[in-house]
Design an enzyme around this catalytic site. Structure first.
Site, PDB file in Angstrom:
ATOM      1  N   PHE A 102       0.808  -1.220   0.000  1.00  0.00           N
ATOM      2  CA  PHE A 102       0.000   0.000   0.000  1.00  0.00           C
ATOM      3  C   PHE A 102       0.838   1.266   0.000  1.00  0.00           C
ATOM      4  CE2 PHE A 102       0.892  -0.096   4.532  1.00  0.00           C
ATOM      5  CZ  PHE A 102       0.777   1.212   4.973  1.00  0.00           C
ATOM      6  N   LYS A 103       2.064   1.177   0.498  1.00  0.00           N
ATOM      7  CA  LYS A 103       2.885   2.378   0.628  1.00  0.00           C
ATOM      8  C   LYS A 103       3.314   2.944  -0.721  1.00  0.00           C
ATOM      9  CE  LYS A 103       4.147   0.863   5.215  1.00  0.00           C
ATOM     10  NZ  LYS A 103       5.154   0.421   6.180  1.00  0.00           N
ATOM     11  N   ASP A 104       3.169   2.142  -1.784  1.00  0.00           N
ATOM     12  CA  ASP A 104       3.480   2.650  -3.121  1.00  0.00           C
ATOM     13  C   ASP A 104       2.600   3.847  -3.489  1.00  0.00           C
ATOM     14  OD1 ASP A 104       5.549   0.872  -3.912  1.00  0.00           O
ATOM     15  OD2 ASP A 104       4.076  -0.688  -4.334  1.00  0.00           O
ATOM     16  N   THR A 148       7.904   0.047   3.840  1.00  0.00           N
ATOM     17  CA  THR A 148       8.236   1.445   3.574  1.00  0.00           C
ATOM     18  C   THR A 148       9.540   1.561   2.812  1.00  0.00           C
ATOM     19  OG1 THR A 148       7.028   2.388   5.447  1.00  0.00           O
ATOM     20  CG2 THR A 148       8.881   3.644   4.632  1.00  0.00           C
TER      21      THR A 148
END
Length: 523
Positions: A122-124, A157
Site C-alpha cells: 500500500f505504501k506505493d 516502507t
C-alpha cells in the site's frame, strides 16, 4: 471561508507548538518531514467537502479524483494545477491495475487492494507521489537542489521509498532496517535496486531502534543541515495526504454497488497509525466514514489504547506480519494532538510523560471521544493463519498476513457488511513463508517477485548507534558523488557537499561559543 482563503493552500504547524514551526507551507513540511521541535506537522485547517461534491467525482479516474482531493490542500500558490495533475498522473501510472487500487467483493464485505504498485504494498500509493513531489520541489529551488532522505522501515516502507526515489536527481535515499526482522523478499526488494543514489543499511536492533536513530538525526541541527535531511517515513505529511485519496475512491466504489449505504466503515491493519489516520482525516473533511477499525497483531499498543485507554509501551514481539511489529506508533501523536483539542501544550505534556515513563493513560470523556471514531481488535498468529486458510478455502482469495489481521478484526467486531472495506495492504506473494503455513500449494508468485532471487544484493551493516549511522550516511553520499564525478576528481556536487560540511561545523562551533558565553554571563 472567504474566496481569497479558498484560493490559498492549507498551512501546517507542529504538534509540539514551537513558534518557528508554525504556519509552514506544503513545500516546507514535505521537504522538512519532521518538525525541528520533534513534533509532527498537522494541518491548521481541514478543507471541507460536501456529499454533493463527492458525488460529482464519481465518474473520475483514480488519478483525477486524487488531484481533486489533494487540490483541496495544495492550491495554485504552492503547485500549479497542471503540475499537480502531472505529478499525480505519473505516480498512478506506476501501478499495474487500471483502477490503481481496485475494490472487490469478498466474503460479504469489500476489500480495497492496495498492492498493485511497484513493490506490491500500500505504501506505493503515497511514496510514488512523494518521490515526484520531492523531484519537483528540488527542481524549483528547495534545498539548493539537494536532499538526503533518511528512513526506517519495518518492511514495506523501505522498498516503496526506494522505488519512488531511485534515480531522482539530487536525492540520496538511505533506508535503515532491523537485521533479521524483515522478510527475505522485503530485504531483496530493497537491496537489489542498483541505482547509485540508493543506500540500504541493516542495523542491529529493532524497527523502533531504527526509528529512534532517524528521529535523533532530525534533532541534530548540524547533521540535518549538512546532508539536507528529509523524511520519507509516514511522519511525512505528504504520505498521509496521499493516502486519504483511496478512502474517497473506495467510498465511491462501494456506493456504486450499494447506493443506499449512508456511510462506509474501514478496517485497517495498523502499525504506525498513518494509514488509518488518513481515513480519520478523510472523515474530518466530510467523507461519510463510519467506524475506523484499528486492527493490530500481538504488538497491540493501539488496541490497548482504544480498549482501555492505555498507551503503554511494551517490548516488540516478532510476528508473521512484520510491518506491524511496532511498539510505538509514530503517527499516533497527530491523533493525540487532535484529541487534546489541538492544544500543543497539552500534547507536549502528554508526550513528555510518555517518553519518560513509557506510559500514557487517557480516561473519561477523552477516551469516549476517541471511541466515537475508532474501534479496535487484536489478531494473534493463530487467528491470522485461520483467517488466511478460511478465505483461501471458502472464497478462493489469498490474504497476506497483514491483510488477514484487518479481515479478522471485522469478524471480531461483527462488522462484516457490504459497506465495510478491509484494506489489503500487501500482496501475499511477499510473505510465502507465512502464507504457506495456511495455504498449500501456494499461488504462483508474480514474475516481478520471482526474479528478485536472481538479482545481486547491495547493503551495508551498522551498529545500533546514531553517530555511526550518521558517519555511514555521509560516507555513502561522498561515495555516490565520487562515482558520478568520474573517479577521484572533485565534482561540483562534491565541492558543494564539502562546503556544507564546513558550514555546518561553523554553525555548531558558533552555537557552542554562544552557550559558553551565556553560561559565563550567568555565573
Amino acid at each position: 471561508m472567504s474566496s481569497s482563503s479558498e484560493s490559498k493552500s492549507v498551512t501546517y504547524s507542529s504538534t509540539r507548538g514551537c513558534p518557528s514551526q508554525h504556519d509552514l507551507s506544503f513545500r516546507e513540511v514535505v521537504m522538512r518531514g519532521l518538525a525541528h521541535d520533534r513534533g509532527l506537522f498537522v494541518p491548521n485547517t481541514f478543507p471541507s467537502v460536501t456529499k454533493e461534491e463527492v458525488e460529482s467525482w464519481r465518474s473520475l479516474s483514480y488519478a483525477d479524483l486524487a488531484v481533486e482531493v489533494i487540490g483541496k490542500y495544495v492550491k495554485e500558490d504552492e503547485v500549479p494545477r497542471e503540475k499537480l495533475a502531472d505529478i499525480v498522473t505519473r505516480s498512478c501510472a506506476a501501478f499495474r491495475a487500471i483502477d490503481v487500487t481496485p475494490v472487490v467483493d469478498v466474503g460479504g464485505h469489500m476489500v480495497l487492494e492496495l498492492f498493485h504498485g511497484p513493490t506490491f504494498a500500500f505504501k506505493d500509493v503515497a511514496l510514488q507521489m512523494l518521490g515526484n513531489f520531492f523531484e519537483y520541489f528540488l527542481e524549483t529551488g528547495s534545498n539548493d537542489g539537494r536532499l538526503t532522505v533518511l528512513g526506517a522501515t519495518s518492511g514495506d516502507t523501505g522498498s516503496a521509498a526506494i522505488y519512488g526515489l531511485r534515480g531522482k536527481k539530487g536525492v540520496d535515499c538511505v533506508i535503515l532496517y532491523p537485521k533479521g526482522r524483515v522478510s527475505e523478499i522485503q530485504e531483496r526488494q530493497m537491496t537489489t535496486v542498483p541505482d547509485a543514489n540508493i543506500h540500504c543499511v541493516s542495523v542491529e536492533g529493532t524497527f523502533d531502534d531504527c526509528q529512534d536513530i532517524v528521529k535523533a538525526s532530525f534533532a541534530d541541527p548540524a547533521f540535518r543541515e549538512k546532508v539536507k535531511l528529509g523524511a520519507v517515513n509516514s511522519i511525512n505529511w505528504c504520505r498521509v495526504l496521499a493516502q486519504t485519496t483511496y478512502y474517497f475512491w473506495s467510498y465511491l466504489r462501494v456506493t456504486d454497488k450499494h447506493p443506499t449505504a449512508e456511510e462506509v466503515h474501514f478496517s485497517v491493519p495498523t502499525g504506525n497509525f498513518g494509514d488509518v489516520l488518513a481515513g480519520y482525516y478523510a472523515k474530518r473533511m466530510g467523507l461519510p466514514v463510519g467506524k475506523l477499525i484499528v486492527a493490530t497483531n500481538e504488538n497491540d499498543i493501539l488496541h490497548r489504547f482504544f480498549a482501555k485507554g492505555e498507551y503503554h509501551r511494551r517490548d516488540i514481539h516478532a510476528t508473521m506480519s512484520p510491518s506491524m511489529d511496532i511498539c510505538v506508533s509514530s503517527n499516533f501523536e497527530r491523533y493525540l494532538y487532535h484529541l487534546a483539542g489541538d492544544d500543543p501544550a497539552t500534547l507536549a505534556n502528554w508526550m513528555k510523560a510518555f517518553e519518560s515513563t513509557g506510559k500514557l493513560t487517557i480516561t473519561g470523556k477523552k477516551l469516549e471521544e476517541a471511541r466515537k471514531d475508532f474501534t479496535s481488535a487484536r489478531c494473534d498468529t493463530s487467528m491470522t493463519l485461520e483467517t488466511i486458510k478460511e478465505y483461501s478455502d471458502k472464497h478462493k482469495y489469498v490474504l497476506c498476513p497483514h491483510s488477514a489481521v484487518g479481515v479478522s478484526a471485522i469478524h471480531q467486531t461483527q462488522m462484516v457488511h457490504p459497506n465495510t472495506v478491509c484494506l489489503a495492504t500487501a500482496h501475499e506473494g511477499k510473505f510465502p513463508d507465512a502464507v504457506k503455513k495456511a495455504v498449500d500449494p501456494l499461488p504462483e508468485p508474480p514474475a516481478e517477485l520471482k526474479k528478485l532471487w536472481t538479482m545481486e544484493m547491495r547493503k551495508s551493516y551498522c551498529a545500533n548507534d546514531v553517530k555511526k549511522v550518521q558517519d555511514l550516511v555521509e560516507a555513502k553520499i561522498e561515495e555516490r558523488i565520487r562515482s558520478e564525478g568520474g573517479g577521484g576528481s572533485e565534482s561540483d556536487s562534491a565541492g558543494q557537499f564539502k562546503k556544507a560540511v564546513v558550514a555546518a561545523a561553523i554553525v555548531g562551533a558558533v552555537a557552542v561559543g554562544v552557550q559558553t558565553f551565556v553560561k559565563a554571563r550567568r555565573s
